[in-house]
Design a protein around this motif. Sequence first.
Motif, short mmCIF file in Angstrom:
data_model
loop_
_atom_site.label_atom_id
_atom_site.label_comp_id
_atom_site.label_asym_id
_atom_site.label_seq_id
_atom_site.Cartn_x
_atom_site.Cartn_y
_atom_site.Cartn_z
N ALA A 1 0.83 -1.20 0.00
CA ALA A 1 0.00 0.00 0.00
C ALA A 1 0.87 1.25 0.00
CB ALA A 1 -0.92 -0.01 1.22
N LEU A 2 0.53 2.22 -0.84
CA LEU A 2 1.26 3.48 -0.86
C LEU A 2 0.86 4.35 0.33
CD1 LEU A 2 1.38 4.56 -4.61
CD2 LEU A 2 2.90 3.05 -3.33
N THR A 3 -0.39 4.24 0.74
CA THR A 3 -0.85 5.00 1.90
C THR A 3 -1.75 4.14 2.77
OG1 THR A 3 -2.82 5.86 0.75
CG2 THR A 3 -0.81 7.22 0.67
N CYS A 4 -1.87 4.54 4.01
CA CYS A 4 -2.90 4.02 4.89
C CYS A 4 -3.42 5.18 5.72
CB CYS A 4 -2.38 2.89 5.78
SG CYS A 4 -1.22 3.43 7.07
N GLU A 5 -4.53 4.97 6.40
CA GLU A 5 -5.10 6.03 7.23
C GLU A 5 -4.73 5.74 8.69
OE1 GLU A 5 -7.41 5.70 3.46
OE2 GLU A 5 -7.34 4.24 5.10
N TYR A 6 -3.94 6.63 9.27
CA TYR A 6 -3.38 6.45 10.61
C TYR A 6 -4.20 7.26 11.61
CZ TYR A 6 -0.19 7.68 14.48
OH TYR A 6 0.37 7.91 15.71
N ALA A 7 -4.78 6.59 12.60
CA ALA A 7 -5.64 7.22 13.58
C ALA A 7 -4.99 7.20 14.96
CB ALA A 7 -7.00 6.51 13.64
N SER A 8 -4.96 8.35 15.61
CA SER A 8 -4.46 8.46 16.97
C SER A 8 -5.42 9.32 17.78
CB SER A 8 -3.04 9.05 16.99
OG SER A 8 -3.00 10.29 16.31
N ASP B 1 -7.28 2.21 0.63
CA ASP B 1 -7.12 2.85 -0.68
C ASP B 1 -6.03 2.12 -1.45
OD1 ASP B 1 -6.74 4.42 -2.88
OD2 ASP B 1 -6.48 6.30 -1.80
N PRO B 2 -6.39 1.32 -2.47
CA PRO B 2 -5.38 0.53 -3.20
C PRO B 2 -4.70 1.30 -4.33
CG PRO B 2 -7.57 -0.03 -3.99
CD PRO B 2 -7.77 0.97 -2.88
N VAL C 1 -9.83 -4.90 2.37
CA VAL C 1 -9.64 -3.74 3.23
C VAL C 1 -9.17 -4.28 4.57
CG1 VAL C 1 -10.85 -1.92 4.50
CG2 VAL C 1 -11.31 -2.26 2.07
N VAL C 2 -8.12 -3.68 5.11
CA VAL C 2 -7.48 -4.20 6.33
C VAL C 2 -7.44 -3.12 7.41
CG1 VAL C 2 -5.40 -5.22 7.32
CG2 VAL C 2 -6.04 -5.74 4.95
N LEU C 3 -7.86 -3.47 8.60
CA LEU C 3 -7.77 -2.59 9.76
C LEU C 3 -6.82 -3.22 10.77
CD1 LEU C 3 -8.70 -0.25 11.62
CD2 LEU C 3 -10.59 -1.73 12.37
N VAL C 4 -5.82 -2.45 11.18
CA VAL C 4 -4.86 -2.88 12.19
C VAL C 4 -5.03 -1.97 13.41
CG1 VAL C 4 -2.42 -3.15 12.78
CG2 VAL C 4 -3.21 -3.66 10.45
N GLN C 5 -5.26 -2.55 14.57
CA GLN C 5 -5.26 -1.80 15.83
C GLN C 5 -4.11 -2.31 16.68
OE1 GLN C 5 -9.42 -2.65 16.90
NE2 GLN C 5 -9.84 -0.45 16.75
N HIS D 1 -11.89 -8.96 -0.60
CA HIS D 1 -12.36 -8.27 -1.81
C HIS D 1 -12.90 -6.88 -1.51
CE1 HIS D 1 -11.95 -12.07 -3.99
NE2 HIS D 1 -12.64 -12.65 -3.03
N GLY D 2 -12.62 -6.35 -0.33
CA GLY D 2 -13.11 -5.03 0.02
C GLY D 2 -14.60 -4.95 0.24
N ARG D 3 -15.25 -6.10 0.51
CA ARG D 3 -16.70 -6.14 0.71
C ARG D 3 -17.03 -5.69 2.13
NH1 ARG D 3 -20.19 -9.25 -2.22
NH2 ARG D 3 -21.67 -8.35 -0.73
N LEU D 4 -17.28 -4.40 2.29
CA LEU D 4 -17.51 -3.85 3.62
C LEU D 4 -18.91 -4.13 4.15
CD1 LEU D 4 -15.76 -0.40 3.12
CD2 LEU D 4 -14.87 -2.40 4.33
N ASP D 5 -19.78 -4.66 3.31
CA ASP D 5 -21.13 -4.98 3.77
C ASP D 5 -21.21 -6.38 4.36
OD1 ASP D 5 -20.64 -6.24 1.39
OD2 ASP D 5 -22.60 -5.82 0.50
N ALA D 6 -20.07 -7.07 4.46
CA ALA D 6 -20.02 -8.43 5.02
C ALA D 6 -19.18 -8.42 6.29
CB ALA D 6 -19.42 -9.40 4.00
#
Length: 336
Positions: A26-33, A83-84, A94-98, A159-164
């Motif tokens: 991934a070129l970018t990810c969304e970093y939350a703090s 964002d691919p 889609v991957v979420l890391v905490q 597959h980025g299926r956020l409804d599942a």
Amino acid sequence: MSLSPASGTAGRTNWPAEILPVLENALTCEYASLTRTGAPITWPVGPYVAEDGRTVDVSTGLTYPSKAERARRDPRVALLFSDPTGSPVSGPPVVLVQGLATVRDADLQANTDLYLRRTLAKYPQAVARQPWFLVRRQAWYWARIWIEVTPLRMLWWPHGRLDAPPQRWEAAPEATAPPSDPAPTGAGAPGWLEPPADWRLRADHAVRLGDPVLTVIGEDGWPLPLRSLGATRVDDGFLVRTGPPGVLARGRACLTFHTHGTDMSGQENVVLVGEATPLPDGVHVRVERALADFSLSGSRLGQVRKMMRTARALAPRLEREAARRGQPVPALRRLR
């Protein structure tokens, strides 16, 4: 779905093999703090899987260290890979890391060397577009603080299926992260950019950047960034359609709009903060203000001029922030 690991870390970690290519490419990810008051702030950043495969690392400039300072106060952070654009991975989840953040700024020269090496490997055009004598004059940008994130929980949506419902991985109960380097002495410099006086102007521009990431605080107290399925502008903010089912988005919230080129030749960001109220089909985010943001778009000449103005604004902060850490200003050393 075609997944191809890029850097060979798969054999050195017990993370799920199917998401490693996303983390690596991934070129970018969304970093939350989290702020002092516990509100989430989310910015797009460049991610790197550590060579030992134990952490996912992001960085921030020494001259604008807020992302690191928040993580040092409260190490609970999250990284969303949603964002691919520019990634060679086909059909990625889609991957979420905490995880827990470890802030590294005890050796600024090593940090700077590492950032230059990683940038050349992942974003070669970022340096190739400029002669080396200009790169050397941009220590205000290349001098870095690293934030190493030790994952405790990973969720991913094939597959980025956020409804599942997502798949899930958790670290062992005893897993933890090493402590951050000691905080610098003295007061830090104030923000170097003035936030927009009227958030509405930034909100009107944001709708052109694609679907936003909505970040709220999960029931467990961790920042929870979620890729939305769309957002509609209303008088006091946005109506956001959330993807993952069963998520109760309530309380302090952050909306992050961003876009970038496939080679990172330009990027635009708009970050809005406010209050989230759940609706039957999504979330109402009442926006209170826009955060100061740095975007780089338009012609190459225009980008160069903006970088020169930025250098004049940030260069004086470089010596101050290095001195707060008892270190000299790091030098840009050409890799061989």
